[in-house]
Scaffold this motif. Structure first.
Motif, PDB file in Angstrom:
ATOM      1  N   THR A 190      -0.988 -78.520 -34.082  1.00  0.00           N
ATOM      2  CA  THR A 190      -0.835 -77.146 -34.550  1.00  0.00           C
ATOM      3  C   THR A 190      -2.019 -76.749 -35.419  1.00  0.00           C
ATOM      4  O   THR A 190      -2.493 -77.527 -36.242  1.00  0.00           O
ATOM      5  CB  THR A 190       0.465 -77.014 -35.367  1.00  0.00           C
ATOM      6  N   ASN A 191      -2.485 -75.508 -35.259  1.00  0.00           N
ATOM      7  CA  ASN A 191      -3.581 -74.991 -36.063  1.00  0.00           C
ATOM      8  C   ASN A 191      -3.133 -73.703 -36.739  1.00  0.00           C
ATOM      9  O   ASN A 191      -3.045 -72.653 -36.104  1.00  0.00           O
ATOM     10  CB  ASN A 191      -4.815 -74.742 -35.196  1.00  0.00           C
ATOM     11  N   THR A 192      -2.836 -73.772 -38.037  1.00  0.00           N
ATOM     12  CA  THR A 192      -2.308 -72.600 -38.743  1.00  0.00           C
ATOM     13  C   THR A 192      -3.395 -71.559 -39.025  1.00  0.00           C
ATOM     14  O   THR A 192      -3.080 -70.397 -39.249  1.00  0.00           O
ATOM     15  CB  THR A 192      -1.649 -73.019 -40.065  1.00  0.00           C
ATOM     16  N   ASP A 193      -4.674 -71.945 -38.998  1.00  0.00           N
ATOM     17  CA  ASP A 193      -5.739 -70.963 -39.214  1.00  0.00           C
ATOM     18  C   ASP A 193      -5.822 -69.966 -38.068  1.00  0.00           C
ATOM     19  O   ASP A 193      -6.413 -68.892 -38.226  1.00  0.00           O
ATOM     20  CB  ASP A 193      -7.096 -71.661 -39.354  1.00  0.00           C
ATOM     21  N   LEU A 194      -5.248 -70.317 -36.903  1.00  0.00           N
ATOM     22  CA  LEU A 194      -5.286 -69.430 -35.747  1.00  0.00           C
ATOM     23  C   LEU A 194      -4.060 -68.543 -35.626  1.00  0.00           C
ATOM     24  O   LEU A 194      -3.950 -67.755 -34.695  1.00  0.00           O
ATOM     25  CB  LEU A 194      -5.454 -70.262 -34.468  1.00  0.00           C
ATOM     26  N   THR A 195      -3.102 -68.667 -36.564  1.00  0.00           N
ATOM     27  CA  THR A 195      -1.958 -67.757 -36.580  1.00  0.00           C
ATOM     28  C   THR A 195      -2.385 -66.432 -37.212  1.00  0.00           C
ATOM     29  O   THR A 195      -3.412 -66.346 -37.891  1.00  0.00           O
ATOM     30  CB  THR A 195      -0.794 -68.348 -37.385  1.00  0.00           C
ATOM     31  N   TYR A 196      -1.588 -65.384 -37.003  1.00  0.00           N
ATOM     32  CA  TYR A 196      -1.916 -64.094 -37.601  1.00  0.00           C
ATOM     33  C   TYR A 196      -1.966 -64.190 -39.124  1.00  0.00           C
ATOM     34  O   TYR A 196      -2.880 -63.679 -39.772  1.00  0.00           O
ATOM     35  CB  TYR A 196      -0.880 -63.040 -37.194  1.00  0.00           C
ATOM     36  N   SER A 197      -0.974 -64.850 -39.706  1.00  0.00           N
ATOM     37  CA  SER A 197      -0.896 -64.956 -41.160  1.00  0.00           C
ATOM     38  C   SER A 197      -2.037 -65.807 -41.709  1.00  0.00           C
ATOM     39  O   SER A 197      -2.684 -65.447 -42.700  1.00  0.00           O
ATOM     40  CB  SER A 197       0.454 -65.553 -41.565  1.00  0.00           C
ATOM     41  N   GLY A 198      -2.290 -66.961 -41.078  1.00  0.00           N
ATOM     42  CA  GLY A 198      -3.355 -67.839 -41.545  1.00  0.00           C
ATOM     43  C   GLY A 198      -4.717 -67.191 -41.428  1.00  0.00           C
ATOM     44  O   GLY A 198      -5.559 -67.304 -42.331  1.00  0.00           O
ATOM     45  N   ALA A 199      -4.956 -66.496 -40.309  1.00  0.00           N
ATOM     46  CA  ALA A 199      -6.243 -65.830 -40.120  1.00  0.00           C
ATOM     47  C   ALA A 199      -6.453 -64.726 -41.149  1.00  0.00           C
ATOM     48  O   ALA A 199      -7.560 -64.551 -41.669  1.00  0.00           O
ATOM     49  CB  ALA A 199      -6.332 -65.263 -38.707  1.00  0.00           C
ATOM     50  N   ALA A 200      -5.396 -63.969 -41.465  1.00  0.00           N
ATOM     51  CA  ALA A 200      -5.511 -62.897 -42.456  1.00  0.00           C
ATOM     52  C   ALA A 200      -5.840 -63.466 -43.832  1.00  0.00           C
ATOM     53  O   ALA A 200      -6.649 -62.892 -44.577  1.00  0.00           O
ATOM     54  CB  ALA A 200      -4.219 -62.084 -42.502  1.00  0.00           C
ATOM     55  N   SER A 201      -5.228 -64.586 -44.187  1.00  0.00           N
ATOM     56  CA  SER A 201      -5.523 -65.209 -45.478  1.00  0.00           C
ATOM     57  C   SER A 201      -6.966 -65.705 -45.523  1.00  0.00           C
ATOM     58  O   SER A 201      -7.656 -65.558 -46.530  1.00  0.00           O
ATOM     59  CB  SER A 201      -4.555 -66.369 -45.735  1.00  0.00           C
ATOM     60  N   TRP A 202      -7.418 -66.315 -44.422  1.00  0.00           N
ATOM     61  CA  TRP A 202      -8.810 -66.766 -44.369  1.00  0.00           C
ATOM     62  C   TRP A 202      -9.768 -65.588 -44.515  1.00  0.00           C
ATOM     63  O   TRP A 202     -10.703 -65.629 -45.323  1.00  0.00           O
ATOM     64  CB  TRP A 202      -9.065 -67.495 -43.046  1.00  0.00           C
ATOM     65  N   THR A 255     -13.595 -64.882 -29.867  1.00  0.00           N
ATOM     66  CA  THR A 255     -13.069 -65.490 -31.092  1.00  0.00           C
ATOM     67  C   THR A 255     -11.875 -64.702 -31.626  1.00  0.00           C
ATOM     68  O   THR A 255     -11.993 -63.505 -31.870  1.00  0.00           O
ATOM     69  CB  THR A 255     -14.165 -65.554 -32.174  1.00  0.00           C
ATOM     70  N   PRO A 256     -10.727 -65.343 -31.854  1.00  0.00           N
ATOM     71  CA  PRO A 256      -9.573 -64.642 -32.433  1.00  0.00           C
ATOM     72  C   PRO A 256      -9.682 -64.577 -33.958  1.00  0.00           C
ATOM     73  O   PRO A 256      -8.971 -65.271 -34.690  1.00  0.00           O
ATOM     74  CB  PRO A 256      -8.381 -65.504 -31.993  1.00  0.00           C
ATOM     75  N   TYR A 257     -10.599 -63.747 -34.446  1.00  0.00           N
ATOM     76  CA  TYR A 257     -10.848 -63.674 -35.887  1.00  0.00           C
ATOM     77  C   TYR A 257      -9.585 -63.336 -36.677  1.00  0.00           C
ATOM     78  O   TYR A 257      -9.431 -63.763 -37.821  1.00  0.00           O
ATOM     79  CB  TYR A 257     -11.935 -62.637 -36.193  1.00  0.00           C
ATOM     80  N   GLN A 258      -8.680 -62.568 -36.071  1.00  0.00           N
ATOM     81  CA  GLN A 258      -7.452 -62.181 -36.760  1.00  0.00           C
ATOM     82  C   GLN A 258      -6.238 -62.932 -36.206  1.00  0.00           C
ATOM     83  O   GLN A 258      -5.097 -62.543 -36.452  1.00  0.00           O
ATOM     84  CB  GLN A 258      -7.239 -60.675 -36.653  1.00  0.00           C
TER      85      GLN A 258
END
Length: 602
Positions: free
Chosen positions: A499-511, A475-478
Motif C-alpha cells: 500500500t502507498n498512502t502518498d498516492l491516496t487523495y488525502s495523502g497527496a493533498a497533505s504532501w 503523474t497523479p500529483y493529487q
C-alpha cells in the motif's frame, strides 16, 4: 496549511463489495447479494484471486431464474486491474441496458480454494458517495473519525439522493476485520466531543490499537429521487505510526544567530527518534509597534533527532518587523506519510541576538533566502551532465524500450518497488550523485518523487543547465482512487508492492500542502487519456474505468493529474498509462519524447 478535510474526500460512484463464500445446502459454496446499479451502462468485476472455479449468476427479473452472467452480458472477459505491476486478475461483465431493479447476484463454487474475494460494481449514475477523514493524526490510541454524505456529480440539478444507512469496515494490519454502523448526522462526533461533522449525513470512528497499515471502507446505501436503491463504497488507506515527538512543557521556541545571516530556531521538541527526517513548517511573525506582521514561511526536511528550523535574517529586515516574535501554525510531520506529529497554533519565540543581515533589507530575494545556502561541492565535476529517466510506483523499466529517443540519458531503476515520495526521492538522489548535474523526465509517481527531491534536498537538479528541470507524464500529483481500492483488495489477496498512502487523495493533498510555489514552477507536466469514438464503449482499462472519472489514462484522472503552480504542457488523447491497456502506453509517444528531450535541462 493542511487542506480542509472535506477537500480531500473520495467521491465514489462504485461499490467494492466483499465476497465470502459459505457452504450451501446443495454441497456447493455460495454467496448472494443484491446489486443495486441505478444508472446507465451497468458493469461489474469479480475478483476471485487465482481461483477459476467461481461461477457467476444473475437474476435480472424477480420472476425469472438466475442465468450465467456471461450469457447476459454485452461484454465479458478477463481483465487486469491495478497500477503498473501491482495488478489483480478479474472477470468483467458489462451491460448496455439500464437496470430498473436491483439484480440478484449469486457466486458459487464446487470446491473453492479461495473463498474470499470482491465484486466491484458501477454504472453511469450521477450519485456519488463523498467520504473523508476528520484529521490525519494517525497514531495508536488516537480516535479516527470518518464521514459519509451523498452528492450529485451535476450540482446544477438541484436534486438530492439521501443516504439511508452507512457502515464502517476496518481491516487492521493483522488482517482482522471490524465492522460498525455509522451514526446519522453528527451524533457520533458530538457524543465523543471531538469536533464537527461538517454537515455530513453519517459519521463513524474507531481507535487503532497498534501501528501498521489499515484499510477503512465506508459502505453507504441510499435512494435516488426516483426511489431506486443504490450502494457506494469508499476505501481509505491509512498508515498508523508511532509518534516519537512531543512539545516540551515550556511551549516556547528559542532562536540564536549561527552566522551573519541565518538564525537557528529550537522548537522545543522532545524526540525519541534516533535518525531520519521529519517535515517541519512554521510561519514567523513579528511586530511593528503593536501590529503583528508576517515575516516568512519557513520549513523543510529536518533531523528527527533534533528538529530545528532555520530563518534567513534578511526576511526580518524585508518585513520591517521587530520584537516580540512568534511562530504560528507550527506543524511537524513524519517524512513518509505526512502524518502530523506536533502542531501548535502559536509558539512564542525569543531570539538571543539578531544577525547583521536582519538589520538591512536586501535588494532582491535570492536562492539562499528561499532554499538556504548552497552546499560546497554541489557542482563538482563527476561523470558530467545527464538526463535521468525515472519510472513510477511498482514499475518495470518503462523507459527502456524508448531510451533511444533520448540523448545523454541514464535510466534510474528501482523496479517493482513501493516507495514513499520521500524514500523515492532519496533513492534518486543517491543514484544521481555520480553526475555533476541532471534534469529529470519521469513517469507516474516518479514525477512526484522528482518534485519532492527538488523541494527538500540539494541535488544535481540544482546544478542543471537552463531548460525544463522536471518533466512528467501521467503523474497523479493529487492522488488516485486506485490506491485505496488496491489496499482493500490486497487485504485478501496480498499486493506484491504494498500500500502507498502518498498516492491516496488525502495523502497527496497533505504532501502538496508543503510544496512551495518556487518548486512547483520547475515542473512541466503532461496528462493523457483514451481515444473516444462514438460507436463503442471506450476506456484505457475497463476495470479501473469503474473507479476513475473521465478523462483518465487508466490510473490517473486528468483532474487529479494537475499540479497547481507548475507548467501544464497539455492533455493528449489516444494514450494510456502503461502497456496492456486499450491505447498505447503514454511513454511510447515519440513526438512528446522528442519535445521533452530537446527542452530538458541537463
Amino acid at each position: 496549511r493542511l487542506p480542509e478535510a472535506r477537500d480531500t474526500a473520495i467521491r465514489s460512484t462504485s461499490a467494492l463489495l466483499p465476497v465470502d463464500l459459505a457452504p450451501a445446502r446443495d454441497g456447493d459454496w455460495q454467496w448472494q447479494s443484491q446489486l443495486a446499479l441505478d444508472g446507465d451502462n451497468p458493469r461489474f468485476v469479480v475478483f476471485s484471486g487465482e481461483d477459476s472455479s467461481w461461477n457467476t449468476f444473475l437474476s435480472t427479473d424477480a420472476k425469472r431464474l438466475a442465468e450465467r452472467a456471461e450469457q447476459l452480458a454485452d461484454e465479458f472477459g478477463p481483465i487486469e486491474f491495478g497500477m503498473a505491476n501491482a495488478r489483480f486478475d478479474g472477470r468483467v461483465y458489462r451491460f448496455d441496458q439500464r437496470q430498473q431493479d436491483p439484480w440478484q447476484l449469486t457466486i458459487t463454487s464446487p470446491h473453492p480454494f479461495e473463498s474470499r474475494g470482491f465484486v466491484l460494481a458501477s454504472s453511469d449514475s450521477p450519485w456519488q458517495l463523498v467520504s473523508w477523514q476528520q484529521s490525519r493524526r494517525h497514531w495508536p490510541g488516537e480516535r479516527l473519525v470518518f464521514f459519509a454524505d451523498s452528492e450529485n456529480a451535476d450540482p446544477r440539478s438541484g436534486q438530492n439522493a439521501p443516504l439511508q444507512s452507512a457502515l464502517l469496515r476496518v481491516t487492521g494490519p493483522d488482517g482482522r476485520v471490524f465492522e460498525s454502523s455509522m451514526r446519522q448526522g453528527s451524533s457520533d462526533v458530538s457524543a465523543l466531543g471531538i469536533g464537527s461533522a461538517s454537515g455530513a449525513a453519517y459519521s463513524g470512528s474507531f481507535v487503532p490499537d497498534a501501528a501498521g497499515d489499515y484499510t477503512v471502507q465506508v459502505e453507504a446505501h441510499g435512494l435516488t429521487p426516483e426511489g431506486r436503491p443504490f450502494v457506494r463504497t469508499a476505501e481509505h488507506a491509512i498508515a498508523v505510526i508511532d509518534n516519537p515527538l512531543s512539545l516540551s512543557r515550556s511551549s516556547a521556541a528559542r532562536a540564536h544567530a549561527i552566522d551573519d545571516t541565518r538564525i537557528a530556531i529550537d522548537l522545543g521538541i522532545e524526540s525519541h527518534q534516533a535518525d531520519g527526517f521529519v517535515r517541519a513548517y512554521a510561519e514567523v511573525w513579528g511586530h511593528i509597534g503593536k501590529q503583528a506582521v508576517p515575516v516568512a514561511w519557513i520549513g523543510g526536511m529536518v533531523s528527527a533527532r533534533t528538529p530545528e528550523l532555520t530563518l534567513d535574517g534578511r526576511w526580518i529586515a524585508l518585513s520591517g518587523a521587530g520584537e516580540p516574535f512568534e511562530l504560528r501554525n507550527v506543524r511537524i510531520e513524519d517524512a513518509d506519510h505526512f502524518t502530523p506529529l506536533v502542531q501548535a497554533e502559536h509558539l512564542p519565540m525569543s531570539i538571543e541576538h539578531l544577525p547583521a543581515a536582519a538589520k538591512r533589507a536586501p535588494d532582491r530575494i535570492d536562492e539562499a533566502m528561499r532554499m538556504g545556502p548552497r552546499p560546497d561541492g554541489l557542482s563538482e565535476q563527476k561523470a558530467g551532465a545527464r538526463l535521468l529517466l525515472v519510472h513510477g510506483y511498482c514499475s518495470g523499466d518503462v523507459w527502456g524500450p524508448v531510451a533511444g529517443q533520448f540523448t545523454g540519458d541514464s535510466r534510474f531503476l528501482d523496479l517493482n518497488q513501493n516507495r514513499s515520495h520521500n524514500q523515492f526521492a532519496l533513492n534518486i538522489l543517491s543514484f544521481g550523485q555520480q553526475f555533476s548535474s541532471y534534469g529529470i523526465v519521469a513517469h507516474s509517481q516518479g514525477g512526484a518523487a522528482a518534485t519532492h527531491l527538488y523541494t527538500y534536498y540539494w541535488s544535481g537538479l540544482d546544478s542543471a543547465s537552463p531548460g525544463r528541470l522536471i518533466q512528467s507524464v501521467g503523474t497523479p500529483y493529487q492522488g488516485t482512487a486506485l490506491a485505496g481500492n488496491l489496499a482493500a483488495i490486497g487485504d485478501v489477496f496480498g499486493i506484491g508492492c504494498g500500500t502507498n498512502t502518498d498516492l491516496t487523495y488525502s495523502g497527496a493533498a497533505s504532501w502538496l500542502s508543503g510544496v512551495p510555489s518556487w518548486a512547483r514552477a520547475a515542473v512541466n507536466y503532461y496528462t493523457t487519456s483514451f481515444d473516444w469514438v462514438w460507436w463503442r464503449y471506450d476506456y484505457c482499462n475497463i476495470g479501473s474505468d469503474l473507479l476513475l472519472k473521465d478523462p483518465e489514462d487508466g490510473t490517473t484522472e486528468r483532474t487529479y493529474g494537475q499540479l497547481p503552480g507548475a507548467v501544464n504542457r497539455g492533455h493528449k488523447t489516444g494514450w494510456c498509462h502503461t502497456s496492456g491497456m486499450r491505447d498505447p502506453a503514454q511513454v511510447t509517444d515519440s513526438s512528446r519524447n522528442s519535445v521533452m528531450n530537446a527542452n530538458a535541462a541537463r
